[in-house]
Scaffold this motif. Structure first.
Motif, mmCIF file in Angstrom:
data_model
loop_
_atom_site.group_PDB
_atom_site.id
_atom_site.type_symbol
_atom_site.label_atom_id
_atom_site.label_comp_id
_atom_site.label_asym_id
_atom_site.label_seq_id
_atom_site.Cartn_x
_atom_site.Cartn_y
_atom_site.Cartn_z
ATOM 1 N N CYS A 129 46.898 38.458 44.175
ATOM 2 C CA CYS A 129 47.392 37.216 43.589
ATOM 3 C C CYS A 129 47.231 37.259 42.073
ATOM 4 N N VAL A 130 48.194 36.665 41.380
ATOM 5 C CA VAL A 130 48.055 36.434 39.951
ATOM 6 C C VAL A 130 47.387 35.076 39.784
ATOM 7 N N CYS A 131 46.211 35.075 39.194
ATOM 8 C CA CYS A 131 45.487 33.816 38.973
ATOM 9 C C CYS A 131 44.348 34.082 38.004
ATOM 10 N N SER A 132 43.737 33.004 37.540
ATOM 11 C CA SER A 132 42.574 33.106 36.669
ATOM 12 C C SER A 132 41.321 33.236 37.514
ATOM 13 N N ILE A 133 40.404 34.110 37.099
ATOM 14 C CA ILE A 133 39.138 34.236 37.827
ATOM 15 C C ILE A 133 38.221 33.041 37.550
ATOM 16 N N PHE A 134 38.638 32.164 36.636
ATOM 17 C CA PHE A 134 37.890 30.940 36.377
ATOM 18 C C PHE A 134 38.370 29.790 37.265
ATOM 19 N N HIS A 135 39.429 30.049 38.022
ATOM 20 C CA HIS A 135 39.960 29.068 38.982
ATOM 21 C C HIS A 135 40.431 29.836 40.215
ATOM 22 N N LEU A 136 39.499 30.322 40.987
ATOM 23 C CA LEU A 136 39.832 31.158 42.135
ATOM 24 C C LEU A 136 40.460 30.315 43.250
ATOM 25 N N PRO A 137 41.580 30.763 43.805
ATOM 26 C CA PRO A 137 42.294 29.978 44.824
ATOM 27 C C PRO A 137 41.707 30.185 46.222
ATOM 28 N N LEU A 138 40.417 29.926 46.347
ATOM 29 C CA LEU A 138 39.717 30.091 47.620
ATOM 30 C C LEU A 138 38.813 28.893 47.862
ATOM 31 N N ASP A 139 38.593 28.603 49.137
ATOM 32 C CA ASP A 139 37.785 27.445 49.498
ATOM 33 C C ASP A 139 36.305 27.697 49.257
ATOM 34 N N ASN A 140 35.521 26.633 49.238
ATOM 35 C CA ASN A 140 34.079 26.742 49.063
ATOM 36 C C ASN A 140 33.446 27.525 50.210
ATOM 37 N N LEU A 141 32.457 28.352 49.871
ATOM 38 C CA LEU A 141 31.651 29.072 50.866
ATOM 39 C C LEU A 141 32.514 29.852 51.855
ATOM 40 N N SER A 142 33.511 30.542 51.330
ATOM 41 C CA SER A 142 34.470 31.224 52.210
ATOM 42 C C SER A 142 34.375 32.742 52.185
ATOM 43 N N CYS A 143 33.594 33.320 51.266
ATOM 44 C CA CYS A 143 33.617 34.773 51.064
ATOM 45 C C CYS A 143 32.235 35.399 51.232
ATOM 46 N N ASP A 144 32.241 36.640 51.682
ATOM 47 C CA ASP A 144 30.996 37.393 51.839
ATOM 48 C C ASP A 144 30.614 38.159 50.583
ATOM 49 N N GLY A 145 31.591 38.476 49.748
ATOM 50 C CA GLY A 145 31.284 39.280 48.573
ATOM 51 C C GLY A 145 32.286 39.084 47.449
ATOM 52 N N VAL A 146 31.804 39.213 46.221
ATOM 53 C CA VAL A 146 32.640 39.186 45.018
ATOM 54 C C VAL A 146 32.270 40.384 44.164
ATOM 55 N N ILE A 147 33.285 41.072 43.642
ATOM 56 C CA ILE A 147 33.079 42.215 42.747
ATOM 57 C C ILE A 147 33.609 41.853 41.368
ATOM 58 N N SER A 148 32.901 42.289 40.331
ATOM 59 C CA SER A 148 33.374 42.150 38.961
ATOM 60 C C SER A 148 33.140 43.472 38.249
ATOM 61 N N ILE A 149 34.209 44.180 37.929
ATOM 62 C CA ILE A 149 34.120 45.492 37.291
ATOM 63 C C ILE A 149 34.733 45.405 35.899
ATOM 64 N N PHE A 150 33.893 45.448 34.894
ATOM 65 C CA PHE A 150 34.349 45.348 33.500
ATOM 66 C C PHE A 150 35.265 44.135 33.316
ATOM 67 N N ALA A 151 34.873 43.012 33.860
ATOM 68 C CA ALA A 151 35.675 41.793 33.780
ATOM 69 C C ALA A 151 34.781 40.629 33.386
ATOM 70 N N PRO A 152 35.362 39.568 32.829
ATOM 71 C CA PRO A 152 34.572 38.366 32.573
ATOM 72 C C PRO A 152 33.994 37.828 33.881
ATOM 73 N N VAL A 153 32.918 37.078 33.774
ATOM 74 C CA VAL A 153 32.239 36.554 34.969
ATOM 75 C C VAL A 153 32.102 35.043 34.859
ATOM 76 N N ASP A 154 32.474 34.343 35.922
ATOM 77 C CA ASP A 154 32.232 32.908 36.032
ATOM 78 C C ASP A 154 31.330 32.699 37.239
ATOM 79 N N MET A 155 30.023 32.614 37.001
ATOM 80 C CA MET A 155 29.085 32.526 38.112
ATOM 81 C C MET A 155 29.190 31.202 38.857
ATOM 82 N N ASP A 156 29.652 30.157 38.204
ATOM 83 C CA ASP A 156 29.863 28.905 38.926
ATOM 84 C C ASP A 156 30.931 29.082 39.997
ATOM 85 N N GLU A 157 32.013 29.745 39.644
ATOM 86 C CA GLU A 157 33.072 29.988 40.626
ATOM 87 C C GLU A 157 32.613 30.952 41.719
ATOM 88 N N ASN A 158 31.894 31.993 41.327
ATOM 89 C CA ASN A 158 31.383 32.936 42.324
ATOM 90 C C ASN A 158 30.465 32.225 43.315
#
Length: 268
Positions: A129-158
């Motif tokens: 998907c094309v989207c901002s990692i500061f506004h992830l198009p996923l529901d709350n508490l829906s994922c088992d893992g997040v990867i960030s490789i040489f990218a900005p990080v938004d820990m609130d969204e994670n």
């Protein structure tokens, strides 16, 4: 699919060649297979086509293969059914992880439509998907893992999208990363600072991946330069010196940190 509408946060359902929510917001699926969830009033675009092509060429020549293998080994040690690559770029890492973890539902998000289009060429089964990692198009508490490789990080969204005990894997430059390149560009060089630790997360694993690479092609040297912050802040005379360089030997050093979300950790 776990995607949610960027306008109203309702679940998106795939209907023919579009994603639609119950409020009838609709997002077309591109020919290559990705969906653009950036709202029309956003002016941010991510990396342009030329930069994506240069980075794709460099990575496909295997200079960072040691890092990719290391990350794959770390991810394989975690139990995950859903995994998000937040800032996936052209998919060099994401598509490889999907090969390693074929049963894992995987999402690749990036603001650059050119990068996501390139990532989709592999037809790996990743949901791009094309989207901002500061506004992830996923529901709350829906994922088992997040990867960030040489990218900005938004820990609130994670934190928002990660389940309890979910994993966050961050990769960034080690202290000596690209030491040889720095020596070509600057007279006064310094080690990179490495930050470790996030509130609400415990550090599960930390390691440094190091290699010495030899780049014999000027195009690859320039592509590497474009991948770094130095591309934007190096004086013109130093840039010209690099353009005339036909061989570069440099240390590459990466910091890999795996965190696990602690119970009752919530986004701010």
């Amino acid at each position: 699919m776990m995607l949610i509408c960027p306008k109203c946060k309702c679940k998106l359902n795939k209907i023919d060649n579009s994603y639609k929510c119950d409020n009838n917001h609709s997002f077309d699926i591109a020919k290559r297979g990705y969906v653009n969830l950036v709202l029309g009033n956003s002016k941010a675009t991510g990396d342009d086509k030329h930069m994506v092509n240069s980075r794709t060429q460099f990575l496909n020549h295997g200079y960072y293969e040691k890092l990719r293998t290391c990350i794959g080994n770390v991810l394989s040690s975690c139990e995950m059914n859903t995994l998000v690559d937040a800032g996936c770029g052209e998919g060099y890492y994401t598509n490889y992880f999907k090969q390693l973890l074929p049963s894992c539902e995987m999402y690749g998000f990036d603001l650059s439509k050119y990068a996501v289009d390139e990532a989709c060429k592999a037809k790996s089964g990743v949901n791009y998907c094309v989207c901002s990692i500061f506004h992830l198009p996923l529901d709350n508490l829906s994922c088992d893992g997040v990867i960030s490789i040489f990218a900005p990080v938004d820990m609130d969204e994670n934190t928002r999208i990660l389940k309890e005990n979910g994993y966050f894997l961050q990769v960034g430059p080690g202290p000596k990363h690209l030491w040889g390149l720095k020596q070509e560009l600057y007279s006064d060089i310094y080690e990179n600072q490495v930050k470790v630790g996030y509130e609400g997360y415990k550090l599960v694993k930390e390691e440094y991946v190091e290699d010495v690479i030899t780049i014999d092609h000027q195009e690859d040297i320039w592509a590497l330069f474009q991948m770094t912050p130095y591309y934007w802040r190096t004086p013109k005379e130093n840039v010209q010196r690099l353009k005339n360089l036909n061989k570069l030997i440099t240390t590459v050093q990466f910091h890999v940190a795996l965190y696990q979300k602690e119970e009752n950790s919530v986004s701010k």
